[in-house]
Design an enzyme around this catalytic site. Structure first.
Site, short mmCIF file in Angstrom:
data_model
loop_
_atom_site.label_atom_id
_atom_site.label_comp_id
_atom_site.label_asym_id
_atom_site.label_seq_id
_atom_site.Cartn_x
_atom_site.Cartn_y
_atom_site.Cartn_z
N ARG A 96 -0.17 -1.40 -0.35
CA ARG A 96 -1.07 -0.26 -0.07
C ARG A 96 -1.82 0.21 -1.32
NH1 ARG A 96 0.29 -2.01 4.12
NH2 ARG A 96 0.91 -0.87 5.98
N SER A 106 -0.04 5.04 10.30
CA SER A 106 1.10 5.54 9.51
C SER A 106 0.62 6.65 8.57
CB SER A 106 1.68 4.42 8.64
OG SER A 106 2.04 3.35 9.46
N GLU A 110 -0.13 8.24 3.05
CA GLU A 110 -0.93 7.00 3.03
C GLU A 110 -2.45 7.25 3.12
OE1 GLU A 110 0.56 3.43 5.09
OE2 GLU A 110 -1.47 3.21 5.87
#
Ligand SMILES: Cc1cc2nc3c(=O)[nH]c(=O)nc-3n(C[C@H](O)[C@H](O)[C@H](O)COP(=O)(O)OP(=O)(O)OC[C@H]3O[C@@H](n4cnc5c(N)ncnc54)[C@H](O)[C@@H]3O)c2cc1C
Length: 345
Positions: free
Chosen positions: A170, A244, A340
């Site tokens: 990520r 998410s 995120e």
């Protein structure tokens, strides 16, 4: 009074509402729609040096304020070009504004494989390298040859290799301060053709395909991923969300061993470097947040990792819930959850 147009005001920027998958109200005052690379010098000249600006693809990974005062570039570049193709692989350049899932379908139909596990992820191709999108055991960086960018500091196009992009879980160069001065124009993928293609079936939801690996085709992997995602994740068109909301925390083996003494069913995945990735959804569920609301927003009843905007919540509601979840997880497990999506609030 005549309506003000970009021509009459001599500015390439418009005021525009920004649709986003979390359905937060957001009005941006200065939006530039980039649909042709030939407009880059105009864009460069219109941005005040040193002034901050934002780049948006389809706003599926953003928490937006009600008013966005920064200059905004909406990336709408289109096109797919085959650079090179032989019996085993293909090199294809895809423009940043192409919708990600449509590109995955195009690649599958053309016999270019490697992206099947990343099916049905919302967003644009240009945003994919930014957080190195990943799902079901695959990260997009594994298939990227290079990324073409407009460098606002140099006022020029540059080509960045996969190594230059500094991909990790990520993460990428594009999330670092200098990387945010780079606008992704296109992404060049190296994809595999059959019979050289190998499926990635390590993720629990794909294990049943692994039992019959010799018979597995890219289409079957794609179909399975689409079906699992449809079952597990709320469709943002029906229930606003950004996928998410937290990253899976990466911790040491010692932390996992210590937590397992208290929580024998702790879900953790061993990483190649020996660290362990905890399932953030499991931690959130254990704290009692699965299916629980805080005002207009809540954590989804099937997937505790997905924060939903159930009743026209605002960015402040989203942040208050995120904060409450983070505090509970920290208190119960001593583990910090990182958000995120990009929060521009
Ligand atoms: C239902 C749902 C499921 C999801 N599932 C996953 C998943 O499985 N895996 C995963 O990794 N993500 C997932 N996401 C998150 C999201 O889809 C991805 O992060 C996607 O890549 C965002 O694309 P976008 O075009 O909407 O980017 P935006 O939300 O518009 O932007 C995201 C970031 O990228 C930057 N950016 C966008 N375009 C460019 C460009 N051309 N150049 C430079 N910077 C740019 C923006 O400035 C911002 O920082 C999911 C989201 C939803 C709503």
């Amino acid at each position: 009074m005549p309506i003000q147009t970009p021509e009459s005001s001599k500015t390439p920027f418009f005021a525009k509402t920004i649709p986003n998958t979390l359905a937060l109200p957001c009005q941006a005052e200065h939006v530039f729609v980039l649909d042709d690379e030939s407009a880059l010098p105009v864009l460069q000249a219109a941005l005040v040096p040193g002034e901050s600006y934002k780049v948006i693809g389809s706003a599926s990974n953003l928490v937006l304020p009600s008013h966005l005062h920064d200059r905004v570039v909406l990336v709408a570049l289109e096109g797919i070009e085959v650079i090179q193709e032989d019996a085993t692989s293909a090199l294809i350049t895809v423009a940043a504004g192409q919708p990600w899932h449509e590109w995955v379908q195009t690649a599958l139909a053309a016999g270019w494989h490697g992206l099947e596990n990343l099916a049905l992820i919302p967003g644009t191709v240009g945003a994919a390298p930014v957080q190195n999108i990943g799902a079901y055991g695959v990260e997009v960086s594994q298939n990227i040859e290079y990324v073409r960018v407009w460098d606002f500091d140099a006022g020029a196009i540059r080509q960045l290799s996969r190594q230059d992009c500094q991909f990790a879980y990520r993460k990428s160069l594009f999330k670092q301060p200098h990387g945010q001065r780079l606008l992704i124009l296109s992404v060049c993928f190296r994809l595999t053709k059959r019979p050289a293609w190998r499926p990635v079936l390590s993720y629990p939801d794909l294990k049943e395909l692994a039992a019959d690996e010799a018979q597995v085709t890219p289409q079957r992997v794609f179909d399975r991923v689409v079906s699992v995602r449809r079952h597990k994740l709320p469709d943002p068109m029906e229930i606003p969300n950004v996928g998410s909301f937290f990253k899976n925390p990466v911790v040491t083996q010692a932390t996992v061993e210590s937590l397992r003494q208290r929580y024998p069913d702790l879900v953790a995945y061993r990483q190649a470097d020996g660290s362990q990735k905890l399932a953030a959804g499991w931690l959130i569920d254990k704290c009692g947040w699965k299916g629980r609301r805080l005002g207009a927003v809540g954590m989804h009843h099937r997937q505790a990792l997905v924060l939903i905007n159930a009743e026209n919540g605002q960015a402040a509601d989203v942040l208050a819930l995120a904060d409450a979840v983070q505090k509970d997880v920290l208190e119960m497990f001593g583990v910090t959850l990182d958000v995120e999506p990009n929060c521009w609030v």
